[in-house]
Scaffold this motif. Structure first.
Motif, PDB file in Angstrom:
ATOM      1  N   GLU A   1      47.676  -9.932 -53.369  1.00  0.00           N
ATOM      2  CA  GLU A   1      48.590  -8.888 -53.832  1.00  0.00           C
ATOM      3  C   GLU A   1      48.103  -7.498 -53.442  1.00  0.00           C
ATOM      4  O   GLU A   1      48.900  -6.623 -53.096  1.00  0.00           O
ATOM      5  N   ASN A   2      46.789  -7.294 -53.440  1.00  0.00           N
ATOM      6  CA  ASN A   2      46.258  -6.014 -52.953  1.00  0.00           C
ATOM      7  C   ASN A   2      46.612  -5.829 -51.478  1.00  0.00           C
ATOM      8  O   ASN A   2      46.983  -4.733 -51.053  1.00  0.00           O
ATOM      9  N   SER A   3      46.479  -6.896 -50.702  1.00  0.00           N
ATOM     10  CA  SER A   3      46.779  -6.802 -49.271  1.00  0.00           C
ATOM     11  C   SER A   3      48.255  -6.468 -49.050  1.00  0.00           C
ATOM     12  O   SER A   3      48.597  -5.614 -48.246  1.00  0.00           O
ATOM     13  N   LEU A   4      49.122  -7.147 -49.797  1.00  0.00           N
ATOM     14  CA  LEU A   4      50.556  -6.881 -49.617  1.00  0.00           C
ATOM     15  C   LEU A   4      50.907  -5.458 -50.044  1.00  0.00           C
ATOM     16  O   LEU A   4      51.677  -4.770 -49.373  1.00  0.00           O
TER      17      LEU A   4
ATOM     18  N   LYS B   1      42.147 -11.120 -44.838  1.00  0.00           N
ATOM     19  CA  LYS B   1      42.274 -10.011 -43.879  1.00  0.00           C
ATOM     20  C   LYS B   1      43.731  -9.563 -43.849  1.00  0.00           C
ATOM     21  O   LYS B   1      44.640 -10.398 -43.843  1.00  0.00           O
ATOM     22  N   ASP B   2      43.924  -8.244 -43.855  1.00  0.00           N
ATOM     23  CA  ASP B   2      45.285  -7.726 -43.780  1.00  0.00           C
ATOM     24  C   ASP B   2      45.391  -6.609 -42.750  1.00  0.00           C
ATOM     25  O   ASP B   2      44.382  -6.158 -42.205  1.00  0.00           O
ATOM     26  N   ASN B   3      46.626  -6.199 -42.494  1.00  0.00           N
ATOM     27  CA  ASN B   3      46.864  -5.088 -41.560  1.00  0.00           C
ATOM     28  C   ASN B   3      47.438  -3.879 -42.310  1.00  0.00           C
ATOM     29  O   ASN B   3      48.317  -3.194 -41.831  1.00  0.00           O
TER      30      ASN B   3
ATOM     31  N   ILE C   1      46.930  -0.303 -44.934  1.00  0.00           N
ATOM     32  CA  ILE C   1      46.501   1.072 -44.632  1.00  0.00           C
ATOM     33  C   ILE C   1      44.978   1.256 -44.656  1.00  0.00           C
ATOM     34  O   ILE C   1      44.476   2.306 -44.281  1.00  0.00           O
ATOM     35  N   GLY C   2      44.227   0.242 -45.092  1.00  0.00           N
ATOM     36  CA  GLY C   2      42.766   0.380 -45.161  1.00  0.00           C
ATOM     37  C   GLY C   2      42.353   1.201 -46.373  1.00  0.00           C
ATOM     38  O   GLY C   2      43.192   1.761 -47.083  1.00  0.00           O
ATOM     39  N   ILE C   3      41.037   1.258 -46.604  1.00  0.00           N
ATOM     40  CA  ILE C   3      40.524   2.043 -47.747  1.00  0.00           C
ATOM     41  C   ILE C   3      39.586   3.113 -47.189  1.00  0.00           C
ATOM     42  O   ILE C   3      38.656   2.772 -46.452  1.00  0.00           O
TER      43      ILE C   3
ATOM     44  N   TYR D   1      39.420   1.673 -61.485  1.00  0.00           N
ATOM     45  CA  TYR D   1      39.470   2.721 -60.471  1.00  0.00           C
ATOM     46  C   TYR D   1      40.399   2.204 -59.396  1.00  0.00           C
ATOM     47  O   TYR D   1      40.238   1.088 -58.900  1.00  0.00           O
ATOM     48  N   GLY D   2      41.403   2.982 -59.030  1.00  0.00           N
ATOM     49  CA  GLY D   2      42.317   2.520 -57.999  1.00  0.00           C
ATOM     50  C   GLY D   2      43.291   3.597 -57.619  1.00  0.00           C
ATOM     51  O   GLY D   2      43.233   4.721 -58.138  1.00  0.00           O
ATOM     52  N   SER D   3      44.192   3.252 -56.702  1.00  0.00           N
ATOM     53  CA  SER D   3      45.138   4.249 -56.204  1.00  0.00           C
ATOM     54  C   SER D   3      46.533   4.036 -56.785  1.00  0.00           C
ATOM     55  O   SER D   3      47.492   4.619 -56.334  1.00  0.00           O
TER      56      SER D   3
ATOM     57  N   ARG E   1      52.210  -3.973 -57.012  1.00  0.00           N
ATOM     58  CA  ARG E   1      51.832  -5.255 -57.612  1.00  0.00           C
ATOM     59  C   ARG E   1      50.636  -5.061 -58.550  1.00  0.00           C
ATOM     60  O   ARG E   1      50.506  -5.721 -59.554  1.00  0.00           O
ATOM     61  N   GLY E   2      49.738  -4.164 -58.162  1.00  0.00           N
ATOM     62  CA  GLY E   2      48.575  -3.875 -58.999  1.00  0.00           C
ATOM     63  C   GLY E   2      48.980  -2.930 -60.114  1.00  0.00           C
ATOM     64  O   GLY E   2      49.973  -2.225 -60.000  1.00  0.00           O
ATOM     65  N   THR E   3      48.220  -2.927 -61.193  1.00  0.00           N
ATOM     66  CA  THR E   3      48.596  -2.039 -62.290  1.00  0.00           C
ATOM     67  C   THR E   3      47.418  -1.349 -62.951  1.00  0.00           C
ATOM     68  O   THR E   3      47.486  -0.179 -63.289  1.00  0.00           O
TER      69      THR E   3
ATOM     70  N   GLY F   1      42.451  -5.952 -60.888  1.00  0.00           N
ATOM     71  CA  GLY F   1      42.661  -7.335 -60.442  1.00  0.00           C
ATOM     72  C   GLY F   1      41.679  -7.764 -59.368  1.00  0.00           C
ATOM     73  O   GLY F   1      40.903  -8.713 -59.539  1.00  0.00           O
ATOM     74  N   GLY F   2      41.711  -7.047 -58.242  1.00  0.00           N
ATOM     75  CA  GLY F   2      40.806  -7.356 -57.137  1.00  0.00           C
ATOM     76  C   GLY F   2      39.365  -7.168 -57.573  1.00  0.00           C
ATOM     77  O   GLY F   2      38.486  -8.002 -57.279  1.00  0.00           O
ATOM     78  N   THR F   3      39.122  -6.097 -58.308  1.00  0.00           N
ATOM     79  CA  THR F   3      37.763  -5.795 -58.774  1.00  0.00           C
ATOM     80  C   THR F   3      37.245  -6.931 -59.667  1.00  0.00           C
ATOM     81  O   THR F   3      36.084  -7.323 -59.583  1.00  0.00           O
TER      82      THR F   3
ATOM     83  N   GLY G   1      43.283  -1.928 -41.258  1.00  0.00           N
ATOM     84  CA  GLY G   1      43.436  -2.918 -42.320  1.00  0.00           C
ATOM     85  C   GLY G   1      42.138  -3.119 -43.063  1.00  0.00           C
ATOM     86  O   GLY G   1      41.189  -2.331 -42.937  1.00  0.00           O
ATOM     87  N   THR G   2      42.118  -4.183 -43.854  1.00  0.00           N
ATOM     88  CA  THR G   2      40.946  -4.468 -44.675  1.00  0.00           C
ATOM     89  C   THR G   2      40.649  -5.965 -44.611  1.00  0.00           C
ATOM     90  O   THR G   2      41.578  -6.779 -44.580  1.00  0.00           O
ATOM     91  N   ALA G   3      39.373  -6.296 -44.560  1.00  0.00           N
ATOM     92  CA  ALA G   3      38.968  -7.710 -44.632  1.00  0.00           C
ATOM     93  C   ALA G   3      37.878  -7.814 -45.691  1.00  0.00           C
ATOM     94  O   ALA G   3      36.988  -6.963 -45.766  1.00  0.00           O
TER      95      ALA G   3
END
Ligand SMILES: Nc1ncnc2c1ncn2[C@@H]1O[C@H](COP(=O)(O)OP(=O)(O)O)[C@@H](O)[C@H]1O
Ligand SMILES: [Mg+2]
Length: 499
Positions: free
Chosen positions: A38-41, A75-77, A79-81, A95-97, A105-107, A111-113, A167-169
């Motif tokens: 969900e973070n990737s999407l 791995k996603d394509n 915006i990267g961090i 902590y998040g954006s 999807r995140g709130t 979640g990822g953390t 992206g981010t992996a």
């Protein structure tokens, strides 16, 4: 002696991981996968990028137990961090954006953390991450979380360039149980793909099975825009922050600049109701004045409803496309209701219905484009379909091969827990959901009506096809004439197709 102690947010979730969906190794594997996906999407479609997401789970060492160490690679394509944010984004709970008024999807910034934290406490291995914001530099980090202090610890940081990707992996190692979670995880991907027809999603499971969901449309729904708070949702804390952060010189400009749906005329009316001088400096507002402003905003009746541009519903066309792509049904119908609101938060309800191939009613619930798989009976949709809506009225009994889909999107989906699995029965949401369900069910019952008619016609035609030539032959024999041609007669029995 009583001793007092303060604990950090990561310590809290370390101790109460079940609250975030990490109660046991099976559920934890499911939750980790879904939070990372969900973070990737979010990092893709939230910015108009067509998502390409790969997720691979491998068993790190063979083990006879069902609870094993797995490596999760995603791995996603997107915006990267940015490198200066990355350690905190992934290594600090809360902590998040995404703490903005915009659908995602995140709130909670967790979640990822939380997946990373769970990985660390079960294997003690660091998180490895590669990220590129598209400026030619890939930043590689190895991180662990200092749980007691809710802080990231950077073990390694390297920079590679020029690197031509964005992206981010992420790689984490965690204990999980795929035997007990495989069904739910695979179901999750099927449902996700159905509702994200514009994404390429590849999931490689620990048994080497590959589930590849190919995009069928090159259209991302318009990304949501960030908006100002709606005055109906104001409280003392919000007003205090607005006052602190604003550069407005007067109470009048504070209201028009910091809230949506407040123009000069409306602001003047509110200030009058609250008995506050429009030219007063915001920093000089007294507590009683703040309270009466809040009261005035809450009771003022003429605000336009909250601005829905912060929402990103999937829309009728894409919902139907996704269902066709994954289920190829004989009949599908989807709708997107007009925006509505509760407590100053806008929301949109979407629903769909489709004929299915296996008997039974299946309900697919989504919120902010996330499939919800657990705790179905606590959800407002279950309540409506079981207690409020009489399915028999729509000619649907429990064996009917039908799929019903619902989606709520909002800047604040009224989830009942942080695990994001079911939506509360807030009256406004319930009302919208009921109207949406009634409409799609009505469409489905029309389809059943047509289907029944067509089947009757087909039966009739089959009977004619079987007996007419025989009757013609015997009649001809009896009458000692030539057998007449009956194909015209058979063709005159029409079978209309369902459009
Ligand atoms: N794949 C990714 N691409 C870009 N940014 C990401 C990615 N994964 C996580 N992030 C950043 O890390 C933050 C924290 O993620 P997370 O702990 O899942 O919380 P949340 O998604 O609720 O904000 C996100 O808000 C986002 O800024
Ligand atoms: Mg997240």
């Amino acid at each position: 002696m009583i001793s007092f102690k303060e604990i950090s947010p990561s310590e809290f979730f370390y101790q109460h991981r079940e609250l975030a969906g990490f109660s046991n190794p099976a559920r934890a594997l499911y939750s980790a996968i879904r939070e990372l996906v969900e973070n990737s999407l979010d990092a893709c479609d939230g910015y108009g990028i067509l998502p390409d997401v790969l997720i691979r789970i491998t068993e790190t060492e063979p083990s006879p137990s069902d609870i094993k160490e797995f490596e999760i690679y995603i791995k996603d394509n997107g915006i990267g961090i940015p490198p200066e944010r990355l350690p905190r984004a992934l290594g600090k709970v809360f902590y998040g954006s995404k703490f903005t008024l915009k659908q995602s999807r995140g709130t909670f910034g967790m979640g990822g953390t939380m997946s990373i934290l769970y990985a660390q406490i079960t294997t003690n291995k660091p998180l490895r991450v590669w990220s590129n914001t598209g400026n030619g530099e890939t930043h590689y980090f190895e991180l662990m979380i200092d749980i007691e202090n809710n802080k990231p610890m950077v073990l390694k940081h390297k920079k590679f360039y020029p690197e031509n990707w964005r992206g981010t992996a992420i790689k984490i190692n965690m204990l999980g149980d795929y035997v007990r979670s495989s069904q739910k995880i695979q179901e999750y991907f099927r449902r996700l793909a159905l509702f994200t027809p514009y994404a390429n999603i590849v999931f490689e499971d620990p048994n080497g099975e590959v589930f590849a969901f190919k995009r069928s449309v090159d259209k991302v729904p318009p990304p949501p825009r960030e908006v100002q708070p709606h005055p109906k949702g104001v409280d003392l804390e919000l007003l205090r922050r607005v006052v602190q952060r604003s550069t407005s010189k007067t109470a009048l400009s504070l209201l028009t600049n910091s809230f949506q749906r407040v123009g000069r005329k409306t602001a003047l009316e509110i200030l009058k109701m609250a008995n506050v001088d429009p030219n007063k400096r915001p920093s000089e507002l007294k507590m009683e004045e703040m309270m009466s402003l809040i009261n005035a905003m809450k009771t003022y009746e003429k605000f336009l409803p909250p601005d829905p541009s912060c929402l990103s519903p999937l829309g009728k066309e894409l919902i139907e496309e996704g269902i066709k792509k994954e289920l190829n049904p004989q009949f599908v119908y989807a709708l997107s209701r007009k925006p509505s609101s509760y407590e100053g938060y806008p929301f949109i309800v979407e629903a769909a219905v489709a004929s299915d191939k296996t008997p039974g009613i299946k309900v697919l619930r989504y919120a902010n484009r996330i499939p919800l798989l657990y705790d179905e009976k606590s959800d407002v949709v279950w309540k409506l379909l079981n207690e409020e809506i009489d399915l028999k009225r729509y000619k649907i009994d429990e064996d009917e091969p039908v799929m019903i889909l619902t989606h709520v999107c909002s800047t604040k989906v009224p989830y009942k827990t942080v695990g994001k699995e079911f939506v509360a029965d807030i009256p406004e949401v319930e009302k919208e959901m009921k109207l949406a369900l009634q409409k799609v069910l009505r469409e489905y019952s029309l389809f059943i009506g047509k289907k029944v008619k067509i089947e009757a016609q087909k039966k009739k035609k089959n009977v004619y096809e079987l007996y007419l030539p025989m009757i013609a032959k015997f009649a001809a024999l009896l009458g000692e004439t030539k057998t007449p041609n009956v194909s015209g007669l058979i063709d005159s029995v029409k079978v209309v197709d369902i459009e």
